[in-house]
Write an enzyme that holds these catalytic residues in place. Structure first.
Site, PDB file in Angstrom:
ATOM      1  CD1 TRP A 160      -0.352  -1.646   3.106  1.00 23.57           C
ATOM      2  CD2 TRP A 160       0.582   0.378   3.361  1.00 23.57           C
ATOM      3  NE1 TRP A 160       0.408  -1.680   4.257  1.00 23.57           N
ATOM      4  CE2 TRP A 160       0.984  -0.444   4.440  1.00 23.57           C
ATOM      5  CE3 TRP A 160       1.041   1.703   3.322  1.00 23.57           C
ATOM      6  CZ2 TRP A 160       1.831   0.004   5.461  1.00 23.57           C
ATOM      7  CZ3 TRP A 160       1.886   2.142   4.332  1.00 23.57           C
ATOM      8  CH2 TRP A 160       2.263   1.300   5.378  1.00 23.57           C
ATOM      9  CG  ASN A 161       5.094   1.283   0.701  1.00 24.80           C
ATOM     10  OD1 ASN A 161       4.784   0.661  -0.311  1.00 24.80           O
ATOM     11  ND2 ASN A 161       6.303   1.235   1.221  1.00 24.80           N
ATOM     12  NE  ARG A 169       9.970  -0.993  -7.383  1.00 24.15           N
ATOM     13  CZ  ARG A 169      10.561  -0.734  -6.194  1.00 24.15           C
ATOM     14  NH1 ARG A 169      11.312   0.335  -6.053  1.00 24.15           N
ATOM     15  NH2 ARG A 169      10.370  -1.515  -5.179  1.00 24.15           N
ATOM     16  CE  LYS A 184      -3.375  -8.760  -3.049  1.00 25.76           C
ATOM     17  NZ  LYS A 184      -3.687  -7.701  -2.036  1.00 25.76           N
ATOM     18  N   PRO A 185      -3.522  -5.487  -6.149  1.00 27.39           N
ATOM     19  CG  PRO A 185      -5.179  -3.851  -6.493  1.00 27.39           C
ATOM     20  CD  PRO A 185      -4.756  -5.243  -6.912  1.00 27.39           C
ATOM     21  CD  GLU A 260      12.719  -5.149  -5.061  1.00 26.52           C
ATOM     22  OE1 GLU A 260      13.305  -4.787  -4.020  1.00 26.52           O
ATOM     23  OE2 GLU A 260      13.276  -5.233  -6.160  1.00 26.52           O
ATOM     24  CG  LEU A 261      10.960  -9.689   0.516  1.00 28.76           C
ATOM     25  CD1 LEU A 261      11.483 -11.018   1.014  1.00 28.76           C
ATOM     26  CD2 LEU A 261       9.465  -9.784   0.231  1.00 28.76           C
ATOM     27  NE  ARG A 288      12.096  10.833   0.033  1.00 28.96           N
ATOM     28  CZ  ARG A 288      13.407  10.520  -0.017  1.00 28.96           C
ATOM     29  NH1 ARG A 288      13.813   9.270  -0.010  1.00 28.96           N
ATOM     30  NH2 ARG A 288      14.300  11.472  -0.080  1.00 28.96           N
ATOM     31  CB  CYS A 294      10.947  -1.029   1.709  1.00 28.71           C
ATOM     32  SG  CYS A 294      11.112  -0.425   0.043  1.00 28.71           S
TER      33      CYS A 294
HETATM   34  P1  NAP Z   1       2.329  -7.041   3.326  1.00 35.64           P
HETATM   35  O1  NAP Z   1       1.404  -7.184   4.449  1.00 35.64           O
HETATM   36  O2  NAP Z   1       3.378  -8.042   3.130  1.00 35.64           O
HETATM   37  O3  NAP Z   1       1.422  -6.919   2.020  1.00 35.64           O
HETATM   38  C1  NAP Z   1       1.936  -6.771   0.736  1.00 35.64           C
HETATM   39  C2  NAP Z   1       0.964  -7.354  -0.268  1.00 35.64           C
HETATM   40  O4  NAP Z   1       0.824  -8.761  -0.039  1.00 35.64           O
HETATM   41  C3  NAP Z   1      -0.450  -6.787  -0.171  1.00 35.64           C
HETATM   42  O5  NAP Z   1      -1.002  -6.736  -1.459  1.00 35.64           O
HETATM   43  C4  NAP Z   1      -1.146  -7.816   0.689  1.00 35.64           C
HETATM   44  O6  NAP Z   1      -2.549  -7.858   0.542  1.00 35.64           O
HETATM   45  C5  NAP Z   1      -0.539  -9.099   0.179  1.00 35.64           C
HETATM   46  N1  NAP Z   1      -0.623 -10.194   1.136  1.00 35.64           N
HETATM   47  C6  NAP Z   1      -0.617 -10.127   2.491  1.00 35.64           C
HETATM   48  N2  NAP Z   1      -0.695 -11.370   3.016  1.00 35.64           N
HETATM   49  C7  NAP Z   1      -0.754 -12.233   1.983  1.00 35.64           C
HETATM   50  C8  NAP Z   1      -0.843 -13.654   1.878  1.00 35.64           C
HETATM   51  N3  NAP Z   1      -0.867 -14.437   2.957  1.00 35.64           N
HETATM   52  N4  NAP Z   1      -0.898 -14.204   0.657  1.00 35.64           N
HETATM   53  C9  NAP Z   1      -0.856 -13.425  -0.432  1.00 35.64           C
HETATM   54  N5  NAP Z   1      -0.763 -12.077  -0.414  1.00 35.64           N
HETATM   55  C10 NAP Z   1      -0.702 -11.487   0.785  1.00 35.64           C
HETATM   56  O7  NAP Z   1       3.124  -5.665   3.358  1.00 35.64           O
HETATM   57  P2  NAP Z   1       2.529  -4.223   3.588  1.00 35.64           P
HETATM   58  O8  NAP Z   1       2.096  -4.144   4.987  1.00 35.64           O
HETATM   59  O9  NAP Z   1       1.543  -3.898   2.545  1.00 35.64           O
HETATM   60  O10 NAP Z   1       3.821  -3.307   3.248  1.00 35.64           O
HETATM   61  C11 NAP Z   1       4.823  -3.053   4.171  1.00 35.64           C
HETATM   62  C12 NAP Z   1       6.067  -3.895   3.894  1.00 35.64           C
HETATM   63  O11 NAP Z   1       6.458  -3.864   2.535  1.00 35.64           O
HETATM   64  C13 NAP Z   1       7.265  -3.396   4.652  1.00 35.64           C
HETATM   65  O12 NAP Z   1       7.934  -4.455   5.270  1.00 35.64           O
HETATM   66  C14 NAP Z   1       8.160  -2.778   3.588  1.00 35.64           C
HETATM   67  O13 NAP Z   1       9.500  -2.737   3.900  1.00 35.64           O
HETATM   68  C15 NAP Z   1       7.849  -3.612   2.406  1.00 35.64           C
HETATM   69  N6  NAP Z   1       8.134  -2.884   1.178  1.00 35.64           N
HETATM   70  C16 NAP Z   1       9.224  -3.238   0.449  1.00 35.64           C
HETATM   71  C17 NAP Z   1       9.546  -2.565  -0.704  1.00 35.64           C
HETATM   72  C18 NAP Z   1      10.763  -2.945  -1.499  1.00 35.64           C
HETATM   73  O14 NAP Z   1      10.871  -2.545  -2.634  1.00 35.64           O
HETATM   74  N7  NAP Z   1      11.689  -3.720  -0.966  1.00 35.64           N
HETATM   75  C19 NAP Z   1       8.729  -1.530  -1.147  1.00 35.64           C
HETATM   76  C20 NAP Z   1       7.614  -1.193  -0.380  1.00 35.64           C
HETATM   77  C21 NAP Z   1       7.326  -1.898   0.775  1.00 35.64           C
HETATM   78  P3  NAP Z   1      -3.472  -7.062   1.601  1.00 35.64           P
HETATM   79  O15 NAP Z   1      -3.333  -5.662   1.214  1.00 35.64           O
HETATM   80  O16 NAP Z   1      -4.822  -7.610   1.383  1.00 35.64           O
HETATM   81  O17 NAP Z   1      -2.922  -7.338   2.972  1.00 35.64           O
HETATM   82 MG    MG Z   2      -0.253  -5.881   5.561  1.00 31.95          MG
END
Ligand code: NAP
Ligand code: MG
Length: 486
Positions: A160-161, A169, A184-185, A260-261, A288, A294
């Site tokens: 979402w960020n 990207r 899948k947004p 990308e974690l 920011r 991330c």
């Molecule tokens: P998240 O909870 O891992 O969710 C990311 C995506 O995965 C969302 O679309 C989410 O759907 C989906 N998802 C969640 N659980 C799932 C499952 N069990 N099976 C399949 N899909 C699933 O992460 P977030 O809270 O949105 O974002 C924060 C994290 O992203 C931070 O750790 C950050 O560092 C990382 N991040 C990394 C980068 C990079 O480029 N390295 C860039 C941005 C963010 P829902 O929305 O329905 O939960």
């Molecule tokens: Mg989440």
């Protein structure tokens, strides 16, 4: 930039599933609500895709794949250029929409439109530069010709960020490579991705090439796809924990994956740093997107000789930032994305304090409506929880160090390895960091690393693969090698 009325923005956003070139409802007819994190008010109801919708999306991807992969690179480039052009024409609309659903200040949302758009431009060029290789094999009797094929139907899961940039990207390199995609947004911020999909529809991306599945149940959509042998690729951006789950689910099909974690970027201020520049970059890289990035600087290590000076100026800088609704002029820090996320941020701050952190600023949620959190500066010990876990919020833990060896050890003592920032006037020290800091991206005397022309990504538990740069398109291509007599 002045904010137009919510209605004029929201009425233009498609709220369905994008399937086979059309906007449709979910199989079961269900919807879910998207909220404004600055007001806690509902914005729109969006179709809630199910596993059945996911399989239909893959059917459409598979049906479209042969014709799409056979299009000329120039055709695919032209579509991406057209999308870039349209996005720029609707810059104000997209900036406002990002601020509505995510809450970040309008000026930063405008920056995301530029950044998100840059992937369309970069990969439009990339589509026509997919170079292979030719060589005579060592024995001299054979030649090899290396070409590339699109990987095939790809599932793109975004966080979402950065609701525009995280989508472009992935979508731009995949389309440039000739892959069909299912997007899948994130549940919290699907609107920007849906509006961007409308651009792809309008510029003439063929039916079935891009399928978009907003859903309140990520798992029910991704699981049937990951089990289906017709899917060939998963690209995921999000938390390390979910990334690990998806890697396990992708294992039986031996899917190509890009991950990308999470990150935990150290920000190191050496004793020879230009303090003005270091403080300015520390403020920018920390705050920011309200710290929800991330690649945000997460841990501040400052040489003891500059420590008090840095702490004072950095704290003053953060204290001076205006917190509020991102639509209001002058606001630099918006709300966090959700109540739950704010609770997570606050829980880490509470734990940090219980471990001995000294609060220099903030350290608590702010009164609502809106999921605001006080910009926070904490003085911590090097083993404090905030030096080990990603907080993903406007919270800055600062600690002092004495020697290069010590700070490098601390910086590398984590499973994360996405980004690192350092301020120093010493070129040898800068070069040694590029060898020794265990991260994918190092910024020396620079407060940024996000650029479509550079390979973004991490090592260790921060991920696999790179997005952007010359590398990005190859995440969506398979090398194929042909042997010929010499
Ligand atoms: P998240 O909870 O891992 O969710 C990311 C995506 O995965 C969302 O679309 C989410 O759907 C989906 N998802 C969640 N659980 C799932 C499952 N069990 N099976 C399949 N899909 C699933 O992460 P977030 O809270 O949105 O974002 C924060 C994290 O992203 C931070 O750790 C950050 O560092 C990382 N991040 C990394 C980068 C990079 O480029 N390295 C860039 C941005 C963010 P829902 O929305 O329905 O939960
Ligand atoms: Mg989440």
């Amino acid at each position: 930039m002045q904010a137009p009325s919510p209605q004029s923005i929201l009425s233009e956003v498609p709220t369905g599933i994008f399937h086979a070139g059309n906007w449709v409802g979910a199989t079961l007819g269900n919807t879910f609500t998207v909220f404004d994190p600055a007001t806690e008010k509902p914005l729109l109801e969006v179709a809630d895709a199910t596993g059945e919708d996911a399989v239909a999306a893959l059917d459409a991807n598979v049906e479209a794949a042969a014709a799409w992969s056979a299009t000329s690179p120039q055709e695919r480039a032209d579509l991406l250029w057209a999308a870039w052009d349209k996005l720029n024409q609707q810059r104000e609309f997209f900036a406002n929409l990002i601020t509505f659903e995510l809450g970040k200040p309008l000026e930063q949302s405008d920056g995301e439109v530029t950044y998100g758009g840059s992937f369309l431009r970069w990969f439009a060029e990339g589509a026509t530069h997919i170079n292979g290789r030719y060589n005579v094999l060592p024995q001299g009797n054979l030649r090899s010709l290396v070409t590339h094929r699109p990987v095939g139907p790809s599932l793109l899961v975004t966080p979402w960020n950065f609701p525009l940039a995280m989508a472009t990207r992935k979508i731009a390199p995949a389309l440039a490579a000739g892959c069909t995609v299912i997007v899948k947004p994130a549940q919290l911020t699907p609107l920007t991705t849906l509006a961007f999909t409308k651009i792809l529809q309008e510029v003439g991306v063929p039916a079935g090439v891009v399928e978009v599945l907003p859903t309140s149940s990520a798992k029910s959509v991704t699981q049937p796809l990951l089990r289906d042998p017709r899917l060939r690729k998963l690209s995921f951006t999000g938390s390390t924990q979910v990334g690990q789950t998806l890697l396990r689910e992708a294992a039986p099909g031996v899917l190509r994956t890009s991950m990308e974690l999470g990150g935990l970027a150290p920000f190191i201020v050496f004793e020879d740093a230009d303090l003005d520049q270091a403080v300015a970059a520390a403020l920018a890289t920390k705050m920011r997107n309200m710290g929800q990035a991330c690649n945000a600087s997460s841990r501040f290590y400052v040489h003891e000789s500059l420590y008090q000076d840095f702490l004072e100026r950095f704290t003053q800088g953060i204290a001076a930032m205006k917190v509020g609704n991102g639509r209001e002029p002058g606001v630099e820090v918006g709300p966090l994305v959700s109540a739950r996320h704010r609770e997570d941020v606050d829980a880490l701050v509470r734990q940090s304090i219980s471990e001995g952190a000294q609060v220099r600023l903030g350290g608590h949620p702010l009164p609502g409506p809106g999921y605001f959190y006080a910009p926070t500066v904490l003085e911590v010990a090097p083993d404090n929880v905030l030096m080990k876990e990603e907080v993903f919020g406007p919270v800055a833990p600062v600690c002092s160090f004495q020697t290069d060896e010590q700070v490098l050890k601390w910086a590398n003592d984590t499973s994360y390895g996405l980004a690192g920032y350092a301020y120093t006037a010493n070129i040898d020290r800068a070069l040694s960091l590029s060898r020794r800091l265990e991260v994918g991206m190092i910024s020396v005397n620079a407060g940024t690393n996000s650029n479509a022309a550079a390979p973004f990504g991490g090592v260790k538990a921060s991920g696999l693969g790179r997005e952007g740069g010359d590398e990005g398109i190859f995440e969506y291509l398979e090398p194929v090698y042909l042997t010929l007599p010499n």
